[in-house]
Design a protein around this motif. Structure first.
Motif, PDB file in Angstrom:
ATOM      1  N   ALA A  88       0.842  -1.205   0.000  1.00  0.00           N
ATOM      2  CA  ALA A  88       0.000   0.000   0.000  1.00  0.00           C
ATOM      3  C   ALA A  88       0.873   1.250   0.000  1.00  0.00           C
ATOM      4  N   LYS A  89       1.930   1.235   0.795  1.00  0.00           N
ATOM      5  CA  LYS A  89       2.834   2.390   0.836  1.00  0.00           C
ATOM      6  C   LYS A  89       3.481   2.623  -0.520  1.00  0.00           C
ATOM      7  N   MET A  90       3.919   1.505  -1.137  1.00  0.00           N
ATOM      8  CA  MET A  90       4.605   1.616  -2.423  1.00  0.00           C
ATOM      9  C   MET A  90       3.668   2.155  -3.504  1.00  0.00           C
ATOM     10  N   GLN A  91       2.392   1.746  -3.454  1.00  0.00           N
ATOM     11  CA  GLN A  91       1.425   2.249  -4.448  1.00  0.00           C
ATOM     12  C   GLN A  91       1.295   3.761  -4.325  1.00  0.00           C
ATOM     13  N   HIS A  92       1.177   4.204  -3.084  1.00  0.00           N
ATOM     14  CA  HIS A  92       1.055   5.626  -2.838  1.00  0.00           C
ATOM     15  C   HIS A  92       2.298   6.368  -3.327  1.00  0.00           C
ATOM     16  N   HIS A  93       3.440   5.777  -3.002  1.00  0.00           N
ATOM     17  CA  HIS A  93       4.721   6.359  -3.381  1.00  0.00           C
ATOM     18  C   HIS A  93       4.859   6.451  -4.901  1.00  0.00           C
ATOM     19  N   LEU A  94       4.422   5.396  -5.577  1.00  0.00           N
ATOM     20  CA  LEU A  94       4.524   5.366  -7.039  1.00  0.00           C
ATOM     21  C   LEU A  94       3.653   6.458  -7.658  1.00  0.00           C
ATOM     22  N   LEU A  95       2.434   6.634  -7.123  1.00  0.00           N
ATOM     23  CA  LEU A  95       1.558   7.689  -7.651  1.00  0.00           C
ATOM     24  C   LEU A  95       2.210   9.053  -7.452  1.00  0.00           C
ATOM     25  N   ASP A  96       2.864   9.235  -6.301  1.00  0.00           N
ATOM     26  CA  ASP A  96       3.578  10.487  -6.036  1.00  0.00           C
ATOM     27  C   ASP A  96       4.638  10.756  -7.091  1.00  0.00           C
ATOM     28  N   ILE A  97       5.430   9.723  -7.359  1.00  0.00           N
ATOM     29  CA  ILE A  97       6.504   9.867  -8.354  1.00  0.00           C
ATOM     30  C   ILE A  97       5.906  10.205  -9.719  1.00  0.00           C
ATOM     31  N   TRP A  98       4.858   9.462 -10.063  1.00  0.00           N
ATOM     32  CA  TRP A  98       4.250   9.604 -11.391  1.00  0.00           C
ATOM     33  C   TRP A  98       3.680  11.012 -11.583  1.00  0.00           C
ATOM     34  N   LYS A  99       3.075  11.554 -10.504  1.00  0.00           N
ATOM     35  CA  LYS A  99       2.490  12.895 -10.579  1.00  0.00           C
ATOM     36  C   LYS A  99       3.538  13.953 -10.858  1.00  0.00           C
ATOM     37  N   ASN A 100       4.737  13.729 -10.276  1.00  0.00           N
ATOM     38  CA  ASN A 100       5.743  14.785 -10.299  1.00  0.00           C
ATOM     39  C   ASN A 100       6.741  14.666 -11.446  1.00  0.00           C
ATOM     40  N   VAL A 105      -7.239  -8.968 -25.738  1.00  0.00           N
ATOM     41  CA  VAL A 105      -7.816  -7.865 -24.974  1.00  0.00           C
ATOM     42  C   VAL A 105      -9.315  -8.097 -24.871  1.00  0.00           C
ATOM     43  N   GLN A 106      -9.791  -8.162 -23.609  1.00  0.00           N
ATOM     44  CA  GLN A 106     -11.211  -8.387 -23.417  1.00  0.00           C
ATOM     45  C   GLN A 106     -11.955  -7.056 -23.375  1.00  0.00           C
ATOM     46  N   GLU A 107     -11.376  -6.125 -22.657  1.00  0.00           N
ATOM     47  CA  GLU A 107     -11.985  -4.803 -22.564  1.00  0.00           C
ATOM     48  C   GLU A 107     -10.925  -3.833 -22.080  1.00  0.00           C
ATOM     49  N   ILE A 108     -11.020  -2.579 -22.535  1.00  0.00           N
ATOM     50  CA  ILE A 108     -10.163  -1.550 -21.953  1.00  0.00           C
ATOM     51  C   ILE A 108     -11.076  -0.646 -21.138  1.00  0.00           C
ATOM     52  N   ILE A 109     -10.878  -0.637 -19.822  1.00  0.00           N
ATOM     53  CA  ILE A 109     -11.778   0.072 -18.919  1.00  0.00           C
ATOM     54  C   ILE A 109     -11.205   1.434 -18.573  1.00  0.00           C
ATOM     55  N   GLU A 110     -12.011   2.472 -18.741  1.00  0.00           N
ATOM     56  CA  GLU A 110     -11.620   3.802 -18.256  1.00  0.00           C
ATOM     57  C   GLU A 110     -12.047   3.890 -16.809  1.00  0.00           C
ATOM     58  N   VAL A 111     -11.084   3.984 -15.906  1.00  0.00           N
ATOM     59  CA  VAL A 111     -11.416   3.976 -14.483  1.00  0.00           C
ATOM     60  C   VAL A 111     -12.097   5.296 -14.110  1.00  0.00           C
ATOM     61  N   PRO A 112     -13.353   5.225 -13.633  1.00  0.00           N
ATOM     62  CA  PRO A 112     -14.106   6.464 -13.361  1.00  0.00           C
ATOM     63  C   PRO A 112     -13.802   7.074 -11.997  1.00  0.00           C
ATOM     64  N   VAL A 113     -12.887   6.454 -11.245  1.00  0.00           N
ATOM     65  CA  VAL A 113     -12.567   6.992  -9.913  1.00  0.00           C
ATOM     66  C   VAL A 113     -11.764   8.278 -10.096  1.00  0.00           C
ATOM     67  N   PRO A 114     -12.248   9.398  -9.487  1.00  0.00           N
ATOM     68  CA  PRO A 114     -11.560  10.679  -9.699  1.00  0.00           C
ATOM     69  C   PRO A 114     -10.183  10.697  -9.044  1.00  0.00           C
ATOM     70  N   ARG A 115      -9.318  11.549  -9.580  1.00  0.00           N
ATOM     71  CA  ARG A 115      -8.008  11.773  -8.969  1.00  0.00           C
ATOM     72  C   ARG A 115      -8.052  13.086  -8.215  1.00  0.00           C
ATOM     73  N   PRO A 116      -7.186  13.344  -7.226  1.00  0.00           N
ATOM     74  CA  PRO A 116      -6.171  12.432  -6.707  1.00  0.00           C
ATOM     75  C   PRO A 116      -6.775  11.261  -5.959  1.00  0.00           C
ATOM     76  N   ARG A 117      -6.122  10.107  -6.108  1.00  0.00           N
ATOM     77  CA  ARG A 117      -6.637   8.890  -5.487  1.00  0.00           C
ATOM     78  C   ARG A 117      -6.155   8.802  -4.038  1.00  0.00           C
ATOM     79  N   THR A 118      -7.037   8.313  -3.180  1.00  0.00           N
ATOM     80  CA  THR A 118      -6.652   8.051  -1.790  1.00  0.00           C
ATOM     81  C   THR A 118      -7.184   6.673  -1.419  1.00  0.00           C
ATOM     82  N   PRO A 119      -6.581   6.046  -0.425  1.00  0.00           N
ATOM     83  CA  PRO A 119      -7.078   4.729   0.004  1.00  0.00           C
ATOM     84  C   PRO A 119      -8.527   4.793   0.458  1.00  0.00           C
ATOM     85  N   ALA A 120      -9.030   5.991   0.842  1.00  0.00           N
ATOM     86  CA  ALA A 120     -10.426   6.113   1.279  1.00  0.00           C
ATOM     87  C   ALA A 120     -11.389   5.761   0.149  1.00  0.00           C
TER      88      ALA A 120
END
Lengths: 318, 307
Positions: B200-212, B244-259
C-alpha cells in the motif's frame, strides 16, 4: 548443568570441537595401532640375535618365524634371541613421523647436491601454480563465453566433454616428446587435467546466473562485451571463486603423477627417494605436508572469499 | 473496444464531468506507445501455443495504464515483448511511432523479483544506466544521488541490496529505471512479492513519483484493488490465447486516496473486472474453482475435528 557442559554446548565451540575431533580421531587410531603392542604388531624387532644365524640386531621378522626360531634355539640349548613386538617398517609411529617432519627442514639431505625438503616442496608448488595459471588464462574466459553464448557453448562443449574423459597421465609420454624431460611436461599434465573440467564447470556456473539480472542490465542499455564485463563476470564471481578453489584441489591430485613424468622432481622425487632407502617416516612427513599445504591454502582462500564478496552473505556457505 | 452496456453494474461506465474531461485531456496528448495486432506464438513439445493474439492499444503521454488478467493470460509475455526481451510473432510495437527492436534505454523496466545487482551498492546500481550510456562517473554519481533523493533512499546510498527491505529494493529498482529518463516505465508485478502494508505504501509512493515526473507507466498486476487504485485505464486480458477483453476507463476521480476503496465507483469498477476475469464457471471447466472435485482423504484422527 555444570559450567563445563555449558561451555562445551555453545554452538560455535561445539563446531570447533568437532572439527578438531575429526582430525584427532584418525590420529588416535594411529596411536593405538602404534603404541599398544596387542593391537596389531605382526612382527618382532630383534634386540639380540642369540644363536640364530640370520638374525641381526634391528631386523624385523614375522612373529611366527620368531616363535619358531625361539623354540628351535631352546631345543638346541643355544642362546635365545630376544626382541620386542613391532609394526612393519612401512608403518612408523606418530612420534617418529613428527621427528622426521622437524628434521626434514632442519637437517641437510643425506646426499650431496640433493635438494632440501623445502626446496622440493617449493618446486612442486611452482609446478601446480603454473599449471593452474596457464589453464585458467584460457579456461576461465572460454568457460564464461561458452556459458554466455549458447552457440559457442554448443560448438566447444561436446569436444571438451569427450576430452575430459581422457586420463591426463595418458598424455605423459607425448608431453615428454613435445616438451622435453624437465618441468614442461609436468605443467602440461596439470593443464590437461584441469583445463577441460574448468571450461565445463565455469560454463555451467555462468549459465546459472539469475536471468533477471541480465535482462535488467539489457533494459538499462547494456549489451555485448560490456554486458559480460559489467554484469556476467561480477555476477558469477563468488561462484567462480568457489569453482577455482575446487579445481585447484583437483590440480593437486595430478601433482604426483605429473612429477613422475620425465625426470622425477619436486616432492615426488623426495618421496620416492626416501622410500627407496626405507625412510618411511620421511615419506609420511612429506605426504602430510602436501595435505597441510593443500588444505591450508584452501582454508585461506575460503576466508579470503568471505572478505572479497561481502554481498554474498547467506547465499553461499564457503 | 468497450463492451456492451451491462445493466447489473451500470455505474463503472458513468463518468463525472471532471473524469470525462480528464480522459479527454489524456487522449489529446501524443501517443507514446502503440501496439498493433500484436501476437505471439511459440513451440512447445505439445505443439504450437498462442500466447497473445491481436492485441491492440495505445498509451498516451503521462497516462497510467494497468494490465490485468488471470494467470496464463500472457500479461508477462506482453510486457517482455514491449521491453524487447522477447520477440513477437506478428504485429507492431511502436514507441513514438518507431518500431521497437530489442531492449533499449527508452523503455525502463521494473521486475517482480529482485533484479538489483547484488555486488553493487544502492548508488552504484542507480549509476549503472548512466554509465552504460557513456556518462562519466561523476555525472552518473550526481544523477544517481538526485534520483535516490526522489525515492527517499539517500541515506542508504552506500548499502548493499541485501541490507534493504523488499520495499526499499523496489524503490531502488524504480530509481534505477527512471535515471535513464525512459519514455515509458514498464512494471511487471513490481509489488507482487511485498506484504500488504508495504505494498500500500509503495502504491502511494509510485503515484507520487508519477504525478511529479513526465513519465508514462504501463503496470502489470493481478491485484484488482491495485489496478483500480493506480490506473487511468485498465487493459483486461483473457487467457488461451491472450486477447484484450476490454479496456476500462477507471471512473474513480483523482487524486486517489485509500479512502476511495469503498466508494461506489471504485466497487463498481472492481466488480466489472472481477466479472471479466472470473466469469461464472460452466460445470467442470475450471478445476481451480471446483474444490469439491473429489472426496478428501482424511489423514488425521477421525474424532479430532477442528470445525
Amino acid at each position: 548443568m555444570s559450567a563445563l557442559t555449558l561451555w562445551l554446548n555453545a554452538p560455535q565451540r561445539r563446531r570447533a570441537l568437532l572439527t578438531v575431533g575429526s582430525f584427532l580421531l584418525p590420529i588416535l587410531v594411529w596411536c593405538l595401532v602404534s603404541y599398544l603392542p596387542f593391537v596389531w604388531h605382526p612382527q618382532v624387532l630383534i634386540d639380540e640375535p642369540g644363536g640364530v644365524d640370520y638374525f641381526q640386531t634391528g631386523m624385523r621378522v614375522d612373529r611366527s618365524d620368531f616363535a619358531d626360531q625361539l623354540a628351535d634355539m631352546a631345543q638346541q640349548g643355544l642362546p635365545l634371541p630376544s626382541g620386542s613386538p613391532a609394526n612393519p617398517i612401512y608403518l612408523p609411529a606418530p612420534h617418529e613421523v613428527a621427528k622426521a617432519f622437524y628434521s626434514g627442514f632442519t637437517s641437510p639431505p643425506e646426499q650431496k647436491n640433493a635438494p632440501w625438503l623445502h626446496e622440493s616442496l617449493w618446486h612442486s608448488i611452482q609446478i601446480i601454480f603454473w599449471g593452474f595459471v596457464i589453464s585458467s588464462i584460457v579456461g576461465v574466459p572460454l568457460g564464461i563465453l561458452a556459458g554466455s553464448y549458447a552457440s559457442l557453448g554448443r560448438l566447444s562443449e561436446p569436444f571438451i566433454e569427450f576430452f575430459r574423459y581422457l586420463p591426463a597421465p595418458a598424455f605423459g609420454a607425448l608431453a615428454v616428446a613435445v616438451l622435453g624431460i624437465y618441468d614442461g611436461p609436468k605443467i602440461a599434465i596439470i593443464v590437461i587435467g584441469t583445463f577441460f573440467q574448468q571450461v565445463l564447470i565455469i560454463a555451467n556456473t555462468t549459465r546459472k546466473l539469475e536471468a533477471t539480472l541480465i535482462e535488467a542490465a539489457r533494459t538499462l542499455g547494456s549489451r555485448g562485451w560490456r554486458l559480460i564485463a559489467r554484469v556476467v563476470v561480477p555476477g558469477i564471481l563468488p561462484n567462480l571463486y568457489q569453482d577455482q578453489r575446487i579445481l585447484l584441489g583437483w590440480a593437486w591430485t595430478y601433482l604426483i603423477v605429473a612429477e613422475l613424468i620425465g625426470t622425477s622432481s619436486g616432492i615426488t622425487w623426495y618421496i620416492t627417494q626416501q622410500a627407496r632407502y626405507q625412510h618411511f617416516d620421511n615419506v609420511y612427513a612429506a605426504i602430510i605436508i602436501i595435505g597441510i599445504i593443500g588444505f591450508g591454502s584452501d582454508l585461506l582462500l575460503a576466508r579470503l572469499g568471505r572478505k572479497l564478496f561481502p554481498w554474498n552473505t547467506g547465499r553461499e556457505k564457503g | 473496444m468497450n463492451a456492451p452496456q451491462n445493466n447489473s453494474q451500470p455505474s463503472y461506465l458513468e463518468q463525472s464531468p471532471e473524469v470525462r474531461e480528464r480522459f479527454q485531456r489524456i487522449y489529446d496528448r501524443e501517443t507514446i506507445l502503440e501496439v498493433r495486432q500484436l501476437s505471439k506464438r511459440y513451440q512447445t513439445p505439445q505443439g504450437e501455443t498462442e500466447a497473445l493474439r491481436g492485441i491492440d492499444f495505445k498509451v498516451h503521454r503521462r497516462e497510467f495504464v494497468c494490465v490485468i488478467g488471470p494467470s496464463g493470460c500472457g500479461k508477462s509475455t506482453l510486457i517482455r515483448i514491449l521491453a524487447g526481451l522477447d520477440k513477437h510473432s506478428d504485429g507492431d510495437v511502436l514507441l513514438d511511432g518507431k518500431p521497437v527492436n530489442g531492449p533499449g534505454r527508452d523503455r525502463g523496466m521494473v521486475f517482480q523479483g529482485y533484479s538489483l545487482f547484488p555486488w553493487l551498492t544502492v548508488k552504484e546500481n542507480v549509476m549503472f544506466g548512466p554509465e552504460m550510456s557513456g556518462h562519466t562517473r561523476n555525472t552518473a554519481d550526481n544523477q544517481a544521488r538526485q534520483w535516490l533523493d526522489l525515492v527517499g533512499l539517500s541515506k542508504f546510498a552506500d548499502s548493499y541490496p541485501h541490507q534493504l527491505s523488499g520495499g526499499m529494493r523496489q524503490r531502488v529498482a524504480i530509481a534505477r529505471a527512471l535515471v535513464n529518463e525512459p519514455r515509458i516505465l514498464l512494471m511487471d508485478e513490481p509489488f507482487g512479492a511485498l506484504d500488504a502494508q508495504t505494498r500500500a505504501k509503495m502504491q502511494h509512493h509510485l503515484l507520487d513519483i508519477w504525478k511529479n515526473l513526465d513519465i508514462t507507466i504501463l503496470f502489470i498486476t493481478h491485484d484488482l484493488d491495485e489496478a483500480v487504485y493506480l490506473a487511468d485505464r485498465i487493459l483486461v486480458l483473457k487467457p488461451h490465447p491472450g486477447e484484450v477483453q476490454e479496456i476500462i476507463e477507471v471512473p474513480v476521480p483523482r487524486p486517489r486516496t485509500p479512502a476511495q476503496f469503498d466508494s461506489p465507483v471504485f466497487r463498481a469498477t472492481k466488480a466489472r473486472i472481477e466479472a471479466l476475469i472470473h466469469p461464472p464457471v460452466e460445470s467442470g471447466e475450471d478445476e481451480e474453482n471446483n474444490p469439491e472435485a473429489g472426496p478428501m482423504i482424511r489423514f488425521t484422527n477421525v474424532t479430532d475435528n477442528v470445525e
